[in-house]
Scaffold this active site. Structure first.
Site, mmCIF file in Angstrom:
data_model
loop_
_atom_site.group_PDB
_atom_site.id
_atom_site.type_symbol
_atom_site.label_atom_id
_atom_site.label_comp_id
_atom_site.label_asym_id
_atom_site.label_seq_id
_atom_site.Cartn_x
_atom_site.Cartn_y
_atom_site.Cartn_z
ATOM 1 N N LYS A 264 -7.031 -5.022 -2.951
ATOM 2 C CA LYS A 264 -7.814 -5.430 -1.773
ATOM 3 C C LYS A 264 -8.636 -4.254 -1.269
ATOM 4 O O LYS A 264 -8.405 -3.109 -1.677
ATOM 5 C CB LYS A 264 -6.873 -5.917 -0.674
ATOM 6 C CG LYS A 264 -5.956 -4.813 -0.184
ATOM 7 C CD LYS A 264 -4.983 -5.301 0.853
ATOM 8 C CE LYS A 264 -4.122 -4.175 1.367
ATOM 9 N NZ LYS A 264 -4.886 -3.100 2.022
ATOM 10 N N CYS B 32 -2.025 -2.328 7.690
ATOM 11 C CA CYS B 32 -2.001 -3.303 6.604
ATOM 12 C C CYS B 32 -0.714 -4.130 6.548
ATOM 13 O O CYS B 32 -0.749 -5.296 6.154
ATOM 14 C CB CYS B 32 -2.289 -2.611 5.278
ATOM 15 S SG CYS B 32 -4.026 -2.127 5.164
ATOM 16 N N ASP C 292 0.788 -1.249 0.000
ATOM 17 C CA ASP C 292 0.000 0.000 0.000
ATOM 18 C C ASP C 292 0.818 1.295 0.000
ATOM 19 O O ASP C 292 0.504 2.225 0.752
ATOM 20 C CB ASP C 292 -0.976 0.011 1.191
ATOM 21 C CG ASP C 292 -1.969 -1.144 1.165
ATOM 22 O OD1 ASP C 292 -1.825 -2.038 0.306
ATOM 23 O OD2 ASP C 292 -2.883 -1.170 2.007
HETATM 24 C C1 VGL Z 1 -4.562 1.117 5.618
HETATM 25 C C2 VGL Z 1 -5.916 2.318 7.021
HETATM 26 C C3 VGL Z 1 -6.997 2.069 6.209
HETATM 27 C C4 VGL Z 1 -3.196 0.594 5.296
HETATM 28 C C5 VGL Z 1 -5.622 0.859 4.790
HETATM 29 O O1 VGL Z 1 -2.916 0.348 4.115
HETATM 30 O O2 VGL Z 1 -2.393 0.434 6.243
HETATM 31 N N1 VGL Z 1 -4.706 1.846 6.723
HETATM 32 N N2 VGL Z 1 -6.833 1.353 5.096
#
Ligand code: VGL
Ligand code: ZN
Length: 189
Positions: free
Chosen positions: A104, A143, A18
């Site tokens: 995802k 994540c 991410d």
């Molecule tokens: C994430 C908060 C909400 C991440 C994803 O990628 O860590 N954090 N969605």
């Protein structure tokens, strides 16, 4: 400084979690110093490519009004909306053309913090003969944590690249590090 090239072995994969605009400075859910992981990960990506180690990049990819958003009763502000600029990988992240993208967070009814959660990633890695994962990215206490714990549950050896990840909160980061180590993940510093 450790020579990254010598760390990779056959059966390894690099997982970049991410590293998207919304988790970096100016984004919708910025992680403090999130951008700092980009040059570090670029060195790992380069070394992986040289060593023929496959690179996987996960991305958070939410529909409008996702259950994880505050407007829907979730914990987060809207972020990583599908096809938005915020959902793009950081512009300086040098993913190879061969990078395998893992999408995802697309479900309407539940969040998917882990890159393994209903994505088929474990099966894909096993088919490719992967046994050990080097994992970095954002956010360490959300994540990255979820992905590392699932990777251990799926039986992969895991090394967390400490300098290539940042937490949403410092306390969250400390807790995540303990949880990842307790689950048998190694910490590469
Ligand atoms: C994430 C908060 C909400 C991440 C994803 O990628 O860590 N954090 N969605
Ligand atoms: Zn999300």
């Amino acid at each position: 400084m450790t020579n990254i090239d010598s760390l990779f072995a056959p059966g390894d994969a690099l997982i970049v979690v991410d590293v998207q605009n919304d988790f970096c400075a100016g984004g919708a859910l910025p992680v403090e110093n999130g951008d700092a992981v980009v040059p570090v990960l670029n060195r790992w990506i380069e070394a992986a490519t040289k060593a023929n180690v496959p690179v996987y990049a996960s991305r958070d990819w939410h529909p409008v009004g996702h259950v994880s958003f505050q407007e829907s009763g979730g914990p987060w502000p809207p972020h990583c909306l599908q096809d938005s600029a915020g959902a793009l990988f950081h512009p300086d992240l040098k993913l190879p053309d061969s990078a395998i993208i893992v999408t995802k967070g697309v479900r309407f009814d539940q969040d998917q913090n882990s890159a393994f959660d209903q994505t088929g990633l474990a099966r894909h890695l096993r088919k490719a003969g992967i046994r050990r994962l080097w994992i970095g990215g954002l956010a360490e206490d959300v994540c990255v944590l979820a992905t590392v714990l699932d990777a251990r549950k799926e039986g992969f050896e895991v090394m967390v690249i400490q300098c290539a990840t940042r937490p949403v909160t410092p306390q969250g980061g400390e807790k995540a590090r303990r949880e990842m180590q307790d689950a048998g993940a190694g910490i590469a510093s």
